[in-house]
Each structure stands twice: as C-alpha cells, then as structure tokens.
Write a protein that holds these residues in place. Structure first.
Motif, PDB file in Angstrom:
ATOM      1  N   UNK A 180       2.132 -16.971  26.945  1.00 44.90           N
ATOM      2  CA  UNK A 180       1.039 -16.288  27.515  1.00 44.90           C
ATOM      3  C   UNK A 180       0.912 -16.519  28.894  1.00 44.90           C
ATOM      4  N   UNK A 181       1.711 -17.766  29.405  1.00 40.63           N
ATOM      5  CA  UNK A 181       1.581 -18.088  30.909  1.00 40.63           C
ATOM      6  C   UNK A 181       3.030 -17.465  31.590  1.00 40.63           C
ATOM      7  N   UNK A 182       3.752 -16.987  30.961  1.00 45.58           N
ATOM      8  CA  UNK A 182       5.090 -16.534  31.650  1.00 45.58           C
ATOM      9  C   UNK A 182       4.685 -15.748  32.634  1.00 45.58           C
ATOM     10  N   UNK A 209      11.444  -9.274  39.500  1.00 44.36           N
ATOM     11  CA  UNK A 209      10.899  -7.810  39.391  1.00 44.36           C
ATOM     12  C   UNK A 209      10.924  -7.389  38.043  1.00 44.36           C
ATOM     13  N   UNK A 210      11.914  -7.709  37.210  1.00 44.81           N
ATOM     14  CA  UNK A 210      12.100  -7.233  35.854  1.00 44.81           C
ATOM     15  C   UNK A 210      10.734  -7.802  34.931  1.00 44.81           C
ATOM     16  N   UNK A 211      10.622  -9.183  35.179  1.00 50.75           N
ATOM     17  CA  UNK A 211       9.492  -9.538  34.229  1.00 50.75           C
ATOM     18  C   UNK A 211       8.266  -8.741  34.852  1.00 50.75           C
ATOM     19  N   UNK A 212       7.895  -8.838  36.174  1.00 48.57           N
ATOM     20  CA  UNK A 212       6.676  -8.110  36.598  1.00 48.57           C
ATOM     21  C   UNK A 212       6.507  -6.901  36.020  1.00 48.57           C
ATOM     22  N   UNK A 214       7.591  -5.500  33.008  1.00 48.31           N
ATOM     23  CA  UNK A 214       7.262  -5.813  31.776  1.00 48.31           C
ATOM     24  C   UNK A 214       5.840  -6.293  31.715  1.00 48.31           C
ATOM     25  N   UNK A 215       5.385  -7.159  32.370  1.00 47.93           N
ATOM     26  CA  UNK A 215       4.119  -7.688  32.338  1.00 47.93           C
ATOM     27  C   UNK A 215       2.945  -6.782  32.601  1.00 47.93           C
ATOM     28  N   UNK A 216       3.496  -5.771  33.661  1.00 45.03           N
ATOM     29  CA  UNK A 216       2.428  -4.815  34.172  1.00 45.03           C
ATOM     30  C   UNK A 216       2.231  -3.734  33.085  1.00 45.03           C
ATOM     31  N   UNK A 217       3.510  -3.421  32.382  1.00 47.96           N
ATOM     32  CA  UNK A 217       3.516  -2.340  31.542  1.00 47.96           C
ATOM     33  C   UNK A 217       3.009  -2.634  29.903  1.00 47.96           C
ATOM     34  N   UNK A 218       3.417  -3.995  29.773  1.00 44.47           N
ATOM     35  CA  UNK A 218       3.328  -4.507  28.078  1.00 44.47           C
ATOM     36  C   UNK A 218       2.164  -5.286  28.064  1.00 44.47           C
TER      37      UNK A 218
END
Length: 220
Positions: A180-182, A209-212, A214-218
């Motif tokens: 939850x903190x990633x 960028x990739x993690x960002x 995924x965080x915005x979309x998922x």
C-alpha cells in the motif's frame, strides 16, 4: 550510461510512448516491458561506478551525518525520532537521546515503541545521491542533505531490517514490503530527487514512470 536530470519534456515523451501501447495487446506489452526493465536493472553492477563515473569515489565520510546542528545535544537521528513519534517521547536523563516513543513505519506497515528497533533512513541513500550528482557537491551541501530536517520526506524512521535490506538501492532494485505504500514511495523518491537537483538514470526513470502509470490506473 550517463545520469541525466529529469525534465518535464522528457517525461511527456515517455507518456507519448506509453500511449502507443494501447490496443489489444497493450497490457501484455506493458507488463512484459516492466518486467524486462526490472530484470535488467537489478543488481549492484547497474549502479556501480563502472556504469556511472563520479568525480570521486563514494565514501560515507564525505556526507557528515547525524550532526547536532542547533547545539542542543540532540543529533539529527534524535530530532527525526522526536518529530515522527506518534506520542510524546521519553528522553534520556541528559535529554540528548530518545528512550521511548511510538512510531509507524510505512515501509513495513508496522508500529514500534523501541527506538533501537529503528533506523533513520535517507529516502535517497547517500551512495545513490552521490552517483546521481551529489559527487559534485561541496561538503556543506552534502552535510545539509545528509541531515535534512526541512522536509519530512528526506529522512524517515523505519524498521532497521527494512532499511538494511534497501541498502543503497533505487526503486528498481528495492521497494517497501508494504504494498500500500509503494506508489507513495516512488512518488516521494522522485520528488526528493527533484527537490535536491539529483538525476535519474534511464532505467530508473522508466521504472518510476511505469509504476506511476499503474498507480494512477489501478490504484495503490
């Protein structure tokens, strides 16, 4: 592979590339690309001075830390523990160190009451900062970075085993065990680097960028 300072234009270009991955197989391509970047980036070799030449080799002594900047006998580590405790701390008899308190570690999603169970983590490890541009800093700026109390994201009290597991890794080689903190971790990693004018290497930037994305979309 030279380090570079992230610029808004380059980030926009990365998002345009990401836009090309829409379509029937977009998800599979994106996931495969992230895995490939992770595999390519993990390991000490990628972050060695062989890949990232520096003005002078890294040595922790270049970054004088845990100083008592205001002369009150409480060093930087103690100041962080006082600031981050969820309840008023108990101090040693001389008032110079923390004897008890209560802390929450977002890296592990655990709480602690014993200060000896905590390390104060440099969000951007000193060695990572060094190879990201701090090798060109003067001693005063290095000390300021290593003891930065001006922003809560630079230094953070965490489980000492988590801190030692992280070592000097960037988000491509280490992420907190608390899922939850990633998202917040990589966001604040980038913000801290930008605040101090530190660069990201190409793989590091793509991974963040990739993690960002995924965080915005998922979500987290």
């Amino acid at each position: 592979m030279a380090r570079r300072t992230r610029r808004p234009a380059s980030r926009a270009a990365n998002w345009r590339v990401a836009g090309l991955l829409r379509g029937r197989y977009g998800w599979a391509v994106r996931i495969a690309a992230l895995i490939a970047v992770a595999v390519a980036g993990v390991g000490e070799v990628r972050q060695s001075e062989w890949f990232y030449p520096v003005v002078q080799p890294f040595d922790r002594s270049l970054y004088r830390h845990w100083v008592d900047a205001d002369g009150d006998c409480q060093d930087t580590r103690t100041e962080v523990l006082i600031q981050e405790s969820l309840e008023p701390v108990g101090l040693s008899a001389d008032g110079c160190t923390v004897a008890r308190g209560r802390w929450y570690d977002p890296y592990t999603d655990q709480s602690f009451t014993e200060p000896r169970d905590l390390d104060v983590d440099h969000r951007i490890p000193l060695a990572e900062a060094h190879r990201s541009g701090a090798d060109r800093w003067d001693p005063a700026r290095r000390q300021a970075f290593a003891n930065d109390l001006s922003h809560p994201d630079t230094l953070i009290g965490v489980d000492r085993s988590a801190n030692r597991s992280k070592a000097d890794g960037d988000p491509l080689s280490w992420l907190p065990s608390a899922w939850g903190y990633r998202c917040r971790y990589v966001e604040r990693w980038r913000e801290t680097k930008q605040r101090w004018g530190l660069g990201e290497d190409l793989l590091e930037g793509w991974w963040i960028d990739g993690i960002g994305w995924m965080c915005r979309h998922l979500g987290d």
